[in-house]
Structure formats: structure tokens, C-alpha cells
Design a protein around this motif. Sequence first.
Motif, PDB file in Angstrom:
ATOM      1  N   GLU A 202       0.836  -1.197   0.000  1.00  0.00           N
ATOM      2  CA  GLU A 202       0.000   0.000   0.000  1.00  0.00           C
ATOM      3  C   GLU A 202       0.871   1.247   0.000  1.00  0.00           C
ATOM      4  OE1 GLU A 202      -3.576   2.117  -0.161  1.00  0.00           O
ATOM      5  OE2 GLU A 202      -3.213  -0.032  -0.316  1.00  0.00           O
ATOM      6  N   HIS A 203       0.687   2.084  -1.017  1.00  0.00           N
ATOM      7  CA  HIS A 203       1.404   3.358  -1.135  1.00  0.00           C
ATOM      8  C   HIS A 203       0.374   4.454  -1.373  1.00  0.00           C
ATOM      9  CE1 HIS A 203       5.344   1.299  -1.462  1.00  0.00           C
ATOM     10  NE2 HIS A 203       4.614   0.350  -2.029  1.00  0.00           N
ATOM     11  N   VAL A 204       0.403   5.492  -0.539  1.00  0.00           N
ATOM     12  CA  VAL A 204      -0.643   6.523  -0.549  1.00  0.00           C
ATOM     13  C   VAL A 204       0.005   7.899  -0.570  1.00  0.00           C
ATOM     14  CG1 VAL A 204      -2.619   7.512   0.678  1.00  0.00           C
ATOM     15  CG2 VAL A 204      -2.234   5.034   0.716  1.00  0.00           C
ATOM     16  N   ILE A 205      -0.593   8.801  -1.360  1.00  0.00           N
ATOM     17  CA  ILE A 205      -0.203  10.217  -1.360  1.00  0.00           C
ATOM     18  C   ILE A 205      -1.452  11.037  -1.078  1.00  0.00           C
ATOM     19  CG2 ILE A 205       0.564  12.158  -2.776  1.00  0.00           C
ATOM     20  CD1 ILE A 205       2.459  10.307  -4.197  1.00  0.00           C
ATOM     21  N   VAL A 206      -1.358  11.938  -0.106  1.00  0.00           N
ATOM     22  CA  VAL A 206      -2.444  12.867   0.214  1.00  0.00           C
ATOM     23  C   VAL A 206      -1.934  14.269  -0.062  1.00  0.00           C
ATOM     24  CG1 VAL A 206      -4.065  13.693   1.944  1.00  0.00           C
ATOM     25  CG2 VAL A 206      -3.288  11.315   1.995  1.00  0.00           C
ATOM     26  N   GLN A 207      -2.675  14.998  -0.877  1.00  0.00           N
ATOM     27  CA  GLN A 207      -2.212  16.331  -1.291  1.00  0.00           C
ATOM     28  C   GLN A 207      -3.313  17.359  -1.069  1.00  0.00           C
ATOM     29  OE1 GLN A 207       0.202  16.431  -4.827  1.00  0.00           O
ATOM     30  NE2 GLN A 207      -0.751  18.311  -5.533  1.00  0.00           N
ATOM     31  N   PRO A 208      -2.997  18.483  -0.433  1.00  0.00           N
ATOM     32  CA  PRO A 208      -4.012  19.531  -0.247  1.00  0.00           C
ATOM     33  C   PRO A 208      -4.283  20.270  -1.543  1.00  0.00           C
ATOM     34  CG  PRO A 208      -1.904  20.261   0.617  1.00  0.00           C
ATOM     35  CD  PRO A 208      -1.704  18.840   0.183  1.00  0.00           C
ATOM     36  N   ILE A 209      -5.472  20.799  -1.635  1.00  0.00           N
ATOM     37  CA  ILE A 209      -5.864  21.617  -2.790  1.00  0.00           C
ATOM     38  C   ILE A 209      -6.010  23.040  -2.287  1.00  0.00           C
ATOM     39  CG2 ILE A 209      -7.534  21.954  -4.644  1.00  0.00           C
ATOM     40  CD1 ILE A 209      -8.437  19.071  -4.183  1.00  0.00           C
ATOM     41  N   GLY A 210      -5.205  23.948  -2.809  1.00  0.00           N
ATOM     42  CA  GLY A 210      -5.250  25.333  -2.352  1.00  0.00           C
ATOM     43  C   GLY A 210      -5.422  26.276  -3.512  1.00  0.00           C
ATOM     44  N   GLY A 211      -6.064  27.414  -3.223  1.00  0.00           N
ATOM     45  CA  GLY A 211      -6.260  28.422  -4.254  1.00  0.00           C
ATOM     46  C   GLY A 211      -5.195  29.487  -4.196  1.00  0.00           C
ATOM     47  N   VAL A 212      -5.499  30.622  -4.799  1.00  0.00           N
ATOM     48  CA  VAL A 212      -4.519  31.715  -4.848  1.00  0.00           C
ATOM     49  C   VAL A 212      -4.233  32.274  -3.458  1.00  0.00           C
ATOM     50  CG1 VAL A 212      -5.088  32.359  -7.209  1.00  0.00           C
ATOM     51  CG2 VAL A 212      -6.411  33.334  -5.334  1.00  0.00           C
ATOM     52  N   SER A 213      -5.169  32.087  -2.524  1.00  0.00           N
ATOM     53  CA  SER A 213      -4.954  32.577  -1.162  1.00  0.00           C
ATOM     54  C   SER A 213      -4.089  31.654  -0.336  1.00  0.00           C
ATOM     55  CB  SER A 213      -6.312  32.744  -0.458  1.00  0.00           C
ATOM     56  OG  SER A 213      -6.932  31.487  -0.299  1.00  0.00           O
ATOM     57  N   ARG A 214      -3.708  30.497  -0.895  1.00  0.00           N
ATOM     58  CA  ARG A 214      -2.895  29.486  -0.230  1.00  0.00           C
ATOM     59  C   ARG A 214      -3.625  28.810   0.911  1.00  0.00           C
ATOM     60  NH1 ARG A 214       2.314  29.419  -1.730  1.00  0.00           N
ATOM     61  NH2 ARG A 214       2.941  28.336   0.163  1.00  0.00           N
ATOM     62  N   ARG A 215      -4.868  29.139   1.119  1.00  0.00           N
ATOM     63  CA  ARG A 215      -5.658  28.451   2.138  1.00  0.00           C
ATOM     64  C   ARG A 215      -6.069  27.084   1.605  1.00  0.00           C
ATOM     65  NH1 ARG A 215     -11.796  30.188   3.768  1.00  0.00           N
ATOM     66  NH2 ARG A 215     -12.387  28.233   4.755  1.00  0.00           N
ATOM     67  N   ILE A 216      -5.961  26.063   2.458  1.00  0.00           N
ATOM     68  CA  ILE A 216      -6.375  24.721   2.044  1.00  0.00           C
ATOM     69  C   ILE A 216      -7.891  24.688   1.924  1.00  0.00           C
ATOM     70  CG2 ILE A 216      -6.502  22.313   2.770  1.00  0.00           C
ATOM     71  CD1 ILE A 216      -3.791  22.554   3.976  1.00  0.00           C
ATOM     72  N   ARG A 217      -8.374  24.305   0.750  1.00  0.00           N
ATOM     73  CA  ARG A 217      -9.812  24.273   0.497  1.00  0.00           C
ATOM     74  C   ARG A 217     -10.316  22.869   0.203  1.00  0.00           C
ATOM     75  NH1 ARG A 217     -11.447  29.300   0.664  1.00  0.00           N
ATOM     76  NH2 ARG A 217     -10.054  30.987   0.074  1.00  0.00           N
ATOM     77  N   GLY A 218      -9.459  21.895   0.315  1.00  0.00           N
ATOM     78  CA  GLY A 218      -9.855  20.515   0.085  1.00  0.00           C
ATOM     79  C   GLY A 218      -8.622  19.636  -0.028  1.00  0.00           C
ATOM     80  N   PHE A 219      -8.846  18.358  -0.262  1.00  0.00           N
ATOM     81  CA  PHE A 219      -7.758  17.403  -0.376  1.00  0.00           C
ATOM     82  C   PHE A 219      -8.104  16.370  -1.446  1.00  0.00           C
ATOM     83  CE2 PHE A 219      -8.181  18.889   3.949  1.00  0.00           C
ATOM     84  CZ  PHE A 219      -6.893  19.202   4.329  1.00  0.00           C
ATOM     85  N   PHE A 220      -7.073  15.739  -1.981  1.00  0.00           N
ATOM     86  CA  PHE A 220      -7.317  14.525  -2.755  1.00  0.00           C
ATOM     87  C   PHE A 220      -6.255  13.513  -2.362  1.00  0.00           C
ATOM     88  CE2 PHE A 220      -4.161  16.514  -5.446  1.00  0.00           C
ATOM     89  CZ  PHE A 220      -3.484  15.477  -6.076  1.00  0.00           C
ATOM     90  N   ALA A 221      -6.655  12.263  -2.395  1.00  0.00           N
ATOM     91  CA  ALA A 221      -5.771  11.169  -2.005  1.00  0.00           C
ATOM     92  C   ALA A 221      -5.728  10.160  -3.139  1.00  0.00           C
ATOM     93  CB  ALA A 221      -6.277  10.508  -0.725  1.00  0.00           C
ATOM     94  N   VAL A 222      -4.578   9.537  -3.312  1.00  0.00           N
ATOM     95  CA  VAL A 222      -4.397   8.524  -4.350  1.00  0.00           C
ATOM     96  C   VAL A 222      -3.550   7.408  -3.769  1.00  0.00           C
ATOM     97  CG1 VAL A 222      -2.421   9.782  -5.278  1.00  0.00           C
ATOM     98  CG2 VAL A 222      -3.577   8.116  -6.704  1.00  0.00           C
ATOM     99  N   GLY A 223      -3.911   6.176  -4.077  1.00  0.00           N
ATOM    100  CA  GLY A 223      -3.182   5.036  -3.539  1.00  0.00           C
ATOM    101  C   GLY A 223      -3.046   3.928  -4.567  1.00  0.00           C
ATOM    102  N   ALA A 224      -2.047   3.076  -4.357  1.00  0.00           N
ATOM    103  CA  ALA A 224      -1.793   1.953  -5.262  1.00  0.00           C
ATOM    104  C   ALA A 224      -1.036   0.869  -4.486  1.00  0.00           C
ATOM    105  CB  ALA A 224      -0.973   2.399  -6.475  1.00  0.00           C
ATOM    106  N   PRO A 225      -1.128  -0.370  -4.936  1.00  0.00           N
ATOM    107  CA  PRO A 225      -0.397  -1.452  -4.254  1.00  0.00           C
ATOM    108  C   PRO A 225       1.088  -1.467  -4.577  1.00  0.00           C
ATOM    109  CG  PRO A 225      -1.648  -2.322  -6.102  1.00  0.00           C
ATOM    110  CD  PRO A 225      -2.031  -0.882  -5.990  1.00  0.00           C
ATOM    111  N   HIS A 226       1.540  -0.611  -5.497  1.00  0.00           N
ATOM    112  CA  HIS A 226       2.936  -0.573  -5.905  1.00  0.00           C
ATOM    113  C   HIS A 226       3.482   0.851  -5.737  1.00  0.00           C
ATOM    114  CE1 HIS A 226       0.201   0.076  -9.346  1.00  0.00           C
ATOM    115  NE2 HIS A 226       0.954   1.142  -9.517  1.00  0.00           N
ATOM    116  N   PRO A 227       4.789   1.012  -5.620  1.00  0.00           N
ATOM    117  CA  PRO A 227       5.357   2.365  -5.513  1.00  0.00           C
ATOM    118  C   PRO A 227       5.032   3.198  -6.754  1.00  0.00           C
ATOM    119  CG  PRO A 227       6.997   0.705  -4.909  1.00  0.00           C
ATOM    120  CD  PRO A 227       5.837  -0.036  -5.507  1.00  0.00           C
TER     121      PRO A 227
END
Length: 470
Positions: A202-227
Motif C-alpha cells: 500500500e502506497h498513498v499520497i495525500v495532497q491539499p488543494i489550495g487556491g490563490v490565497s494558499r488556504r487549504i480548500r480541500g484534499f485529494f488522495a491517491v493510492g496503489a499497491p505498488h510504488p
Amino acid sequence: MRLLPLAGSLDRPVRWVAVSELEDPTPFLEGGELVLTTGMRLTADFRPYVGRLVERGVAGLGFAVGLTHEKVPEELVEAAAAAGLPLLEVPRETPFIAIGKTVSELLAAERYEELSRAFAAQGRLTRAALRPEGTHALIDRLAREVEGWAALLGESGEVEHATPDARLDTVVPVLDRLRRASRDGHPAERPLSSVALSSPGEHVIVQPIGGVSRRIRGFFAVGAPHPFSPVAHTVINAAGSLLTLALEQGRTLVAAERGVRSAVLALLLAGEIEQARAALAPLGGRLPDEPFTVLAADVETLEPLEPHTFTSGGIALVGEVPALLDGPVGASSPVLYGELGSGIDQAARALESARKAGAGTVSFAELAGQGLLALLDPAAASAFASAMLAPLHEYGSRADLIESLRAYLTANGHWDAAAQRLGVHRHTLRYRMKRVSELLGRDLDDPGVRAELWIALNSSGPGSRRSSRS
């Protein structure tokens, strides 16, 4: 070149070619190199040399023959085999520079292939983002590109869209960490960064979604069984950029729509009902039929109503009052469009009462049922009372005059009943009321004057009804 028997693992990527005749070339290596040497400075004990190369993480060793050594020393073959280091025999007619050029060309071709695949994947992501499903289609496409799963989450961590096999249990702790990072420090000083998690299978990346104000307005996550490969990382970063762009475009569209609704409200208040309907139509919205109820609340409280009815700022026009909204709400009595201004005023007064009472929804009809004083602004009523009764407060025996005035008004101007309530003779009461009339400069026989004095007495002073309730 010939790969010698008992060679080590052959799945190590070759990142570069390094030629060195040093007994210890590792200070000049980064790892992943194919090291080429003639062995001119190597002793009979090759184990320390091989051990240093393996510890540095080199991809393999190429040993030239026909120069210093006629063949690869058996001790070196055994040491490389024992350490799992791939060992190549390089004949004299093969110059080291030719090996370097070949590896360089292969790396360039590999890099070009990666860029081509990444570019094609970005194109597929962009086309997915332009579909009617928008960000949801983009998340689905991202999962296919990385051969895993993906999920889109809101600012508070709520799941907005996820592929069926999403492993969100691993994401929750990461979201808490990223949200804390978003709150700490000055926005311009904290970079929006991703978090990567790796475990067996299990390999997972979680990345924030930010606008021009640099405030975090959401997230997306992606995962896979391989690197994740370099191409996959490029694709994930591209998805983050597309999601940020979609978010900003969505916010811009919402701001524009709210601007139109604000103009529509101004038209309604000006009595231009048909023009208001025409301006609202392109947004797919409609005005409620008459009679309707005006709601007043914080903008966030009314946001759930935006897709269903007309809202503008902290005002909403509804056919029926919703059963439950998250926050204090003021509701007017049913009104027509010609009475919209009055309806907004009613809703605002009801909202003020709801906030003071800590209640959910308070209707103007409830306030009206509490009497006229409940409809008055406390500060304005108190100021009015102070100004009107000031001559009586300044008079020496003001208590007698004020209490006599209260008894007189309570008895609706009947001398005997008021005098009996005070325990004085009616002639004494007549004298006092004459004095009150002179001090105030008002005719106490005027019903309007009596009404104003009654409101003043019940809005100010120790004996007022408003004071007794507070």
C-alpha cells in the motif's frame, strides 16, 4: 561485454556511468551508477572494495580485461557474487566512453518515453476534467492512470467522491496533520505540501488543494499497491493543478452568481419584478410565488438553500420555512413583492431575537404575539424613553410624578381608579397630572401622547416592564 556467472540482482536501475581507478570511489558517487574500472590499483582482497560499492548503492561494476588484468580475478567474482553486485567483463576493444554514450542514450530515450507517457496522461486528465462530471471524472481518471484508487475530500475531510476501492482509513490521520499545518503560521510562510505513506502492498499520497490565497480548500488522495513511478508522480501533480483550477473557477462562478442575485434583490426592492425574473432566468433560478416568507440569517446558514430558492447574501425568499437550518434564523410574516422591504425588516428583527435567545428559527409573528414592545429596538426605545421622560426625572419629586403618571395611564385616565391605586385623593392626582402636562409640554388627553408615554414608561426606569424582564 559479458555478464559473469553468479551475478547479483539485475533489476537495479542504472542512473549514470562512472569511471574510476580509485580504491574507494564512493565519496564521488551518488548511488545507481555503473562503475567502470581497469583494476590497476586493486589488491588481491576485493571484498572491502566490493563492500564499499554495495553500501553506496551502485548499480553494477564493469571490469576491463586485457590491460591490467587478462581476466576478471576469481576473488573479485566471488566477492561480487557474495555481495549480490552485478559484475560485467569489459573486453579491451570496448572503450569506456562507448559504454557511457550508450547508457546516456538509453537514459535519454527512457526519459523521453516517460515524458511522452506523462504528457498523454495529462491530456486524458484534462479531458476528464472538462466532462460534465468535472472533478469526479478527474478523480476516476486519476485512479486508472496510477492503477490504483483516488478520492476527493472537502475542506473538513468529508468525502465528496471516491473510487470504490479507496482506502480512506489511512487518509484520516494525514488530513488532521495537514489541517493543523494550514492553521499554524502566516499563510505566506507555509507551503502547501503533500504527504506520502508507504507500507507493504500500500502506497498513498495525500495532497491539499489550495487556491490563490494558499488556504487549504480541500484534499485529494491517491493510492496503489505498488510504488509510484516518476510518471505517476507527474500525473498526480497534474491532477492537483487541475483540481485547484476547477476549485478556483467554481468559486469565481459562485461569486458571479451571487453578484447577479444581489442585483436581482435590488430590482425587487425597486418594484421591478419582471426585470428581476428576467435577470435571474439565465442562472436557472426562479422567484417564489406570492405570498412568500423572507428569511434572514448568516450567509453560511442559508447556503443549503441556494440550489432550491432565491437567496442573496443573508436573505432568502421561500414558499415554506425549512424545518431545520444550522444557525439562528429570522422569518417574516407572509408578504407580497410589494412588501419585500417590510418583510426584510421583519426577518431582521426576528433574527436579532433568535440570536439573543440562542434559538433556531424565530418568526416575526412570534414577536408580535409578545406585544408591541417586543418589536422595538431596545436601544432605540430606551433612548426615546430617556428623552421623553427627562423633564420628570429632573423634577425634584419625580418619583411621585412618574408613578402617578403610570397609575393614570394604567387606569386609562379614570381619576378615581388611579387615585385609589396610588392611595391619594383624586384632586391630588389631578394636580400631579397637570404638573406632568406642564413639564412635558404635552396634552395628556391626546391618545397619541398617552401611547407614547406608556411606551416610554415601559422601556426605561426601574419600574418598566422591559427592565423587569432583563
